[in-house]
Motif scaffolding. Structure first.
Motif, mmCIF file in Angstrom:
data_model
loop_
_atom_site.group_PDB
_atom_site.id
_atom_site.type_symbol
_atom_site.label_atom_id
_atom_site.label_comp_id
_atom_site.label_asym_id
_atom_site.label_seq_id
_atom_site.Cartn_x
_atom_site.Cartn_y
_atom_site.Cartn_z
ATOM 1 N N THR A 343 0.852 -1.187 0.000
ATOM 2 C CA THR A 343 0.000 0.000 0.000
ATOM 3 C C THR A 343 0.886 1.235 0.000
ATOM 4 N N PRO A 344 0.850 2.056 -1.029
ATOM 5 C CA PRO A 344 1.755 3.217 -1.098
ATOM 6 C C PRO A 344 1.530 4.169 0.082
ATOM 7 N N GLY A 345 2.612 4.541 0.739
ATOM 8 C CA GLY A 345 2.557 5.496 1.839
ATOM 9 C C GLY A 345 1.950 4.977 3.119
ATOM 10 N N ALA A 346 1.792 3.658 3.255
ATOM 11 C CA ALA A 346 1.135 3.116 4.446
ATOM 12 C C ALA A 346 2.097 2.887 5.605
ATOM 13 N N GLU A 347 3.403 2.953 5.343
ATOM 14 C CA GLU A 347 4.366 2.648 6.416
ATOM 15 C C GLU A 347 4.231 3.614 7.592
ATOM 16 N N ARG A 348 4.120 4.891 7.308
ATOM 17 C CA ARG A 348 4.024 5.877 8.384
ATOM 18 C C ARG A 348 2.747 5.687 9.189
ATOM 19 N N LYS A 349 1.636 5.442 8.499
ATOM 20 C CA LYS A 349 0.376 5.214 9.208
ATOM 21 C C LYS A 349 0.423 3.931 10.026
ATOM 22 N N ASP A 350 1.141 2.926 9.519
ATOM 23 C CA ASP A 350 1.230 1.665 10.247
ATOM 24 C C ASP A 350 1.978 1.845 11.569
ATOM 25 N N TRP A 474 7.345 10.821 19.529
ATOM 26 C CA TRP A 474 7.379 11.376 18.164
ATOM 27 C C TRP A 474 8.704 11.076 17.481
ATOM 28 N N TRP A 475 9.815 11.306 18.172
ATOM 29 C CA TRP A 475 11.127 11.174 17.544
ATOM 30 C C TRP A 475 11.442 9.721 17.204
ATOM 31 N N PHE A 476 11.278 8.813 18.173
ATOM 32 C CA PHE A 476 11.549 7.403 17.891
ATOM 33 C C PHE A 476 10.573 6.856 16.846
ATOM 34 N N GLY A 477 9.313 7.302 16.897
ATOM 35 C CA GLY A 477 8.360 6.876 15.875
ATOM 36 C C GLY A 477 8.743 7.361 14.494
ATOM 37 N N ARG A 478 9.285 8.581 14.413
ATOM 38 C CA ARG A 478 9.727 9.126 13.120
ATOM 39 C C ARG A 478 10.882 8.307 12.552
ATOM 40 N N ILE A 479 11.834 7.932 13.410
ATOM 41 C CA ILE A 479 12.941 7.096 12.951
ATOM 42 C C ILE A 479 12.434 5.731 12.487
ATOM 43 N N ALA A 480 11.468 5.170 13.230
ATOM 44 C CA ALA A 480 10.910 3.872 12.852
ATOM 45 C C ALA A 480 10.203 3.955 11.504
ATOM 46 N N CYS A 481 9.502 5.053 11.249
ATOM 47 C CA CYS A 481 8.834 5.218 9.950
ATOM 48 C C CYS A 481 9.846 5.217 8.807
ATOM 49 N N LYS A 482 10.920 5.971 8.971
ATOM 50 C CA LYS A 482 11.930 6.025 7.917
ATOM 51 C C LYS A 482 12.589 4.662 7.720
ATOM 52 N N ARG A 483 12.822 3.974 8.824
ATOM 53 C CA ARG A 483 13.432 2.646 8.724
ATOM 54 C C ARG A 483 12.523 1.675 7.989
ATOM 55 N N LEU A 484 11.220 1.711 8.285
ATOM 56 C CA LEU A 484 10.286 0.811 7.624
ATOM 57 C C LEU A 484 10.142 1.161 6.149
ATOM 58 N N GLU A 485 10.183 2.443 5.809
ATOM 59 C CA GLU A 485 10.076 2.850 4.412
ATOM 60 C C GLU A 485 11.294 2.412 3.598
ATOM 61 N N SER A 486 12.475 2.482 4.202
ATOM 62 C CA SER A 486 13.698 2.164 3.457
ATOM 63 C C SER A 486 14.073 0.683 3.507
ATOM 64 N N ASN A 487 13.669 -0.027 4.581
ATOM 65 C CA ASN A 487 14.092 -1.423 4.756
ATOM 66 C C ASN A 487 12.911 -2.368 4.925
ATOM 67 N N GLY A 488 11.740 -1.967 4.466
ATOM 68 C CA GLY A 488 10.575 -2.826 4.619
ATOM 69 C C GLY A 488 10.709 -4.151 3.883
#
Length: 608
Positions: A343-350, A474-488
């Motif tokens: 799903t495009p763009g779903a990583e951040r929402k997940d 917020w900060w740790f969640g932001r890092i997790a979002c980027k990690r999931l987007e790049s290494n999903g």
């Protein structure tokens, strides 16, 4: 059939020892041998304490499977469902296979202390001790297998999962804070009931046979043999029920019509899905109940001494424990991650949805525990601490849970593929334990700013705790979002195929750091013992000093002169943090950079 299962067990064990598991296995064997040797030393120097020592071994065999979520079964009965053998024959073969491992051999060395104890009573008593050692080992292994089989059959509903979790949490709390109960019961004044209890346990039957006359001793051994036969038949019956029952993959049976899924957009849809998982998945229910039951029992044990000083912090302890058991959050869903990645763009929402669901699951109960503990004990001084530490740890845990879950994922079995034991996720238990310990350190660290402010100005710590909690979430969640987007994709591949020790072509290591053997052993030892100086010898005496508790119990710093107590507390905390820092940061230092890995693969000659 028995020899085939023994060879199969040894083969599976040998082939599973790859990479870091070798050093964890070696560390466990070394610790076990040391404990076995210590048991023999007890039989030589303190023979009166031998029944209690053997009772500890019995507790390890019986309650060990509960601590590991139902036991790590190398040979599962479900594997042999199609073999045309009777349940008792299958039970005999699996029992023989259960002895093919280091744990029974190490336990047998420990139980030879009975023969050492019998040498004091003569040659015949020594022979009785040898026979008793073998019977005690068989009895304990059978009891352990029965616990595993009954555990898998019993945990078929939410109520059963919570009941088993209460037992687990209570035992863990007793292991950490049980000294208060011992003092309250006055064990030093009237120990006869305890002595009688340890001799009535199966671990004490061998001692009783040694101390009795030889006709009575032979009768005790014969009775022990009869108990072994009865336990074997009981295990066969449990195995028959287990393989005949239909495994539901850890999902309890539904009653009535299923509720429609709420049609809400974005992160709220993920949160709704996660809330259903937290209320239906037996593994999550069990782990969450372990965290809360541990927190309640842990803070109530000192109440037996009339001290309510820990009761206000029940919610904070529950948050830290809940974060520890949730560290492998993404692995509990298995390969369902592909739905998010497609799903495009779903990583951040997940990520944000999982954070919201975790907060809604843990937060209200933790707040209720803190308010109830503070009000019940009349601890008015604790309100600034509670109102400061609760939001700090809650926000820090909500951020760290998703961050650790996407950066240090440990592959687990998909929920619908779990075996007869719904609480066995199939993940590497030692690795999951390491993640849990990491969370037990990282989450309290997020509350250090609020703690420092409270020590200076109590009520000023409340806004600091709220701010740091929100910032960490917020900060740790932001890092997790980027990690999931790049290494999903890599995470999905890891969950589907597990970690690969080498590349498919060339054999070069993909991402695991190439540590020297000495460093790997040192890292395993640090993870194993670093909690000793940090928690029981560092943080707990620090809390005692701050709250003015005068009981010294077994804390080294409190037994020193007044001028040396604070330096010893600081030294113990620093030592524990240094050991954890060494174990965590050293592999990062040896991790080759991405460019170096690419250059190495380019320089690798073709066909080599």
């Amino acid at each position: 059939m028995a020899h085939v299962l023994i060879r199969m067990r040894w083969t599976l064990l040998r082939n599973s020892l790859r990479g870091e598991r070798v050093y964890g296995f070696a560390t466990g064997v070394v610790v076990g041998v040391v404990l076995a040797a210590g048991t023999i030393v007890v039989a030589v120097l303190w023979p009166s304490a031998l029944p209690v020592t053997l009772a500890v071994w019995l507790m390890g065999w019986v309650f060990g499977p509960i601590f590991t979520g139902g036991g790590n079964e190398t040979l599962r009965p479900e594997y042999f469902t199609m073999i045309p053998v009777t349940p008792r024959r299958m039970a005999a073969g699996l029992l023989a296979g259960a002895f093919a491992g280091p744990a029974p051999l190490i336990s047998l060395v420990a139980f030879l202390s009975m023969a050492v104890y019998g040498w004091r009573h003569g040659f015949v008593a020594t022979l009785v001790g040898l026979v008793a050692a073998a019977l005690t080992l068989i009895t304990m292994v059978l009891l352990s297998r029965i616990v595993v089989a009954a555990f898998g059959l019993f945990i078929r509903s939410r109520v059963a999962a919570v009941a088993a979790a209460v037992v687990t949490g209570t035992l863990l709390a007793l292991a950490g804070n049980g000294w208060a109960l011992v003092v309250a019961l006055g064990a030093a004044q009237e120990p006869t009931w305890a002595e009688l209890l340890v001799r009535l346990l199966p671990s004490g039957w061998g001692i009783a046979a040694i101390e009795a006359s030889w006709p009575v001793g032979l009768g005790i051994l014969a009775a022990n043999g009869l108990v072994v036969a009865l336990l074997w038949m009981a295990w066969a019956a449990l195995l028959d029920r287990r393989v005949a029952s239909a495994a539901r993959g850890g999902v309890p049976a539904r009653r009535g019509r299923p509720r429609p899924f709420p049609m809400v957009p974005g992160a709220r849809a993920v949160a709704a899905k996660e809330l259903r998982a937290w209320s239906r998945d037996l593994t999550r229910i069990h782990l969450l109940a372990v965290a809360f039951s541990y927190a309640v029992v842990f803070v109530l044990l000192p109440v037996s001494l009339g001290w309510w000083g820990m009761a206000p912090f029940a919610g904070v302890i529950a948050i830290v424990m809940a974060a520890g058991v949730s560290a492998n959050l993404y692995a509990t869903d298995g390969t369902a991650l592909w739905l998010t990645l497609m799903t495009p763009g779903a990583e951040r929402k997940d990520v944000h949805g999982r954070q919201l669901a975790w907060l809604l699951t843990v937060g209200p109960a933790a707040v209720l525990l803190s308010v109830a503990g503070t009000a019940a004990g009349g601890q008015a001084w604790a309100w600034p601490w509670v109102l400061s530490l609760l939001p700090a740890t809650l926000g820090g845990a909500a951020g760290l849970v998703v961050l650790i879950a996407v950066t240090s994922l440990i592959p687990a079995t998909d929920p619908h593929k779990r075996g007869g034991n719904p609480l066995s996720t199939g993940a590497d238990e030692s690795a999951e334990t390491g993640l849990a310990w990491l969370m037990l350190i990282a989450v309290p660290t997020t509350a250090l700013p609020a703690t420092a402010v409270v020590l200076i100005q109590p009520w000023a710590g409340v806004p600091v705790g709220v701010a740091t909690g929100a910032l960490c979430a917020w900060w740790f969640g932001r890092i997790a979002c980027k990690r999931l987007e790049s290494n999903g994709t890599e995470l999905l591949n890891l969950m589907k195929h597990g970690s690969a020790p080498s590349r498919a072509a060339g054999g070069d290591k993909a991402s695991a750091p190439d540590l020297p053997r000495a460093h790997k052993i040192a890292i395993a030892l640090c993870y194993s013992i670093a909690w000793l100086p940090l928690f029981p010898q560092g943080l707990v005496p620090l809390l005692f000093k701050v709250l003015g508790v005068t009981d010294r119990v077994w804390f080294l710093a409190l037994h020193l002169p007044e001028g040396w107590q604070w330096p010893m507390i600081i030294f113990m905390i620093s030592l524990g943090l240094l050991m954890y820092g060494y174990a965590i940061l050293l592999p990062m230092r040896y991790q080759p950079a991405e460019g170096e890995q690419q250059d190495r693969s380019v320089r690798q000659p073709a066909g080599t």
